[in-house]
Scaffold this motif. Structure first.
Motif, short mmCIF file in Angstrom:
data_model
loop_
_atom_site.label_atom_id
_atom_site.label_comp_id
_atom_site.label_asym_id
_atom_site.label_seq_id
_atom_site.Cartn_x
_atom_site.Cartn_y
_atom_site.Cartn_z
N GLU A 1 32.65 -11.46 -32.46
CA GLU A 1 32.36 -11.06 -31.08
C GLU A 1 30.93 -10.54 -30.96
O GLU A 1 30.22 -10.87 -30.02
CB GLU A 1 33.36 -9.98 -30.62
N GLN A 2 30.49 -9.75 -31.93
CA GLN A 2 29.11 -9.25 -31.93
C GLN A 2 28.12 -10.41 -32.03
O GLN A 2 27.09 -10.41 -31.35
CB GLN A 2 28.89 -8.26 -33.06
N ILE A 3 28.42 -11.38 -32.87
CA ILE A 3 27.53 -12.54 -33.01
C ILE A 3 27.45 -13.29 -31.69
O ILE A 3 26.36 -13.68 -31.25
CB ILE A 3 28.02 -13.46 -34.15
N LYS A 4 28.59 -13.47 -31.04
CA LYS A 4 28.62 -14.16 -29.75
C LYS A 4 27.75 -13.41 -28.73
O LYS A 4 26.96 -14.03 -28.01
CB LYS A 4 30.07 -14.26 -29.26
N GLU A 5 27.90 -12.08 -28.67
CA GLU A 5 27.11 -11.29 -27.73
C GLU A 5 25.62 -11.37 -28.06
O GLU A 5 24.78 -11.47 -27.16
CB GLU A 5 27.58 -9.83 -27.76
N LEU A 6 25.29 -11.33 -29.34
CA LEU A 6 23.88 -11.41 -29.73
C LEU A 6 23.27 -12.77 -29.41
O LEU A 6 22.11 -12.86 -29.01
CB LEU A 6 23.73 -11.09 -31.22
N ILE A 7 24.06 -13.83 -29.57
CA ILE A 7 23.57 -15.17 -29.21
C ILE A 7 23.29 -15.24 -27.72
O ILE A 7 22.25 -15.77 -27.29
CB ILE A 7 24.58 -16.25 -29.67
N GLU A 8 24.20 -14.69 -26.91
CA GLU A 8 23.99 -14.68 -25.47
C GLU A 8 22.75 -13.86 -25.10
O GLU A 8 21.94 -14.29 -24.27
CB GLU A 8 25.22 -14.13 -24.76
N LYS A 9 22.63 -12.69 -25.70
CA LYS A 9 21.46 -11.82 -25.43
C LYS A 9 20.17 -12.53 -25.85
O LYS A 9 19.16 -12.48 -25.13
CB LYS A 9 21.62 -10.50 -26.19
N GLU B 1 15.15 -15.26 -24.50
CA GLU B 1 14.29 -16.44 -24.60
C GLU B 1 13.94 -16.98 -23.22
O GLU B 1 12.79 -17.37 -22.97
CB GLU B 1 14.96 -17.52 -25.45
N GLN B 2 14.92 -16.98 -22.31
CA GLN B 2 14.64 -17.43 -20.94
C GLN B 2 13.66 -16.49 -20.25
O GLN B 2 12.73 -16.94 -19.57
CB GLN B 2 15.94 -17.51 -20.14
N GLU B 3 13.88 -15.18 -20.43
CA GLU B 3 12.97 -14.20 -19.84
C GLU B 3 11.57 -14.36 -20.41
O GLU B 3 10.57 -14.31 -19.68
CB GLU B 3 13.49 -12.79 -20.11
N ASN B 4 11.47 -14.56 -21.71
CA ASN B 4 10.18 -14.73 -22.37
C ASN B 4 9.47 -15.97 -21.82
O ASN B 4 8.27 -15.93 -21.53
CB ASN B 4 10.38 -14.86 -23.88
N SER B 5 10.21 -17.05 -21.66
CA SER B 5 9.63 -18.28 -21.13
C SER B 5 9.12 -18.06 -19.70
O SER B 5 8.01 -18.49 -19.35
CB SER B 5 10.68 -19.39 -21.15
#
Length: 128
Positions: A57-65, A70-74
């Motif tokens: 679950e933590q991995i899933k949340e970190l992938i989403e974050k 990355e979108q914000e950075n772009s």
């Protein structure tokens, strides 16, 4: 069988019975140890499975974050001026932290934060 006699045959039979009964108790103890080890194993496996689920679950949340960042950075890269990008690249190459004297990006509205507290102070003044 030895009924009251205490000859060598009776002593041998008694020794055989003691060995047999102590052998049975050793087997019983071994079985109890095996059961206890199985219980410990099942508890450990349950705890490991729970931990694996939490980590998934933590991995899933970190992938989403990460995807959001990355979108914000772009987006920020596309909105940044060439001067800001050059300054940022220079800072990342030297390893220095960003300076706090940078002007805010043109897309930010600096007047919004100061205007929000003002109605709150008027409300607190009129209610007191």
């Amino acid at each position: 069988m030895c009924t009251g006699a205490s000859g060598p045959e009776c002593q041998t039979n008694r020794g055989h019975r003691n060995t047999h009964s102590s052998g049975a108790s050793v087997v019983a103890i071994d079985n109890k140890i095996e059961q206890a080890m199985d219980l410990v194993k099942s508890h450990l496996m349950y705890a490991v499975r729970e931990e694996v689920e939490v980590l998934k679950e933590q991995i899933k949340e970190l992938i989403e974050k990460n995807s959001q960042l990355e979108q914000e950075n772009s987006l920020l890269k596309t909105l940044a001026s060439p001067e800001q990008m050059a300054q940022f690249q220079a800072q990342t190459q030297t390893g220095s932290p960003p300076t706090s004297t940078q002007p805010p990006a043109p897309t930010q509205a600096p007047a919004l934060p100061p205007t929000q507290p003002q109605p709150a102070s008027h409300n607190s003044g009129s209610s007191a």
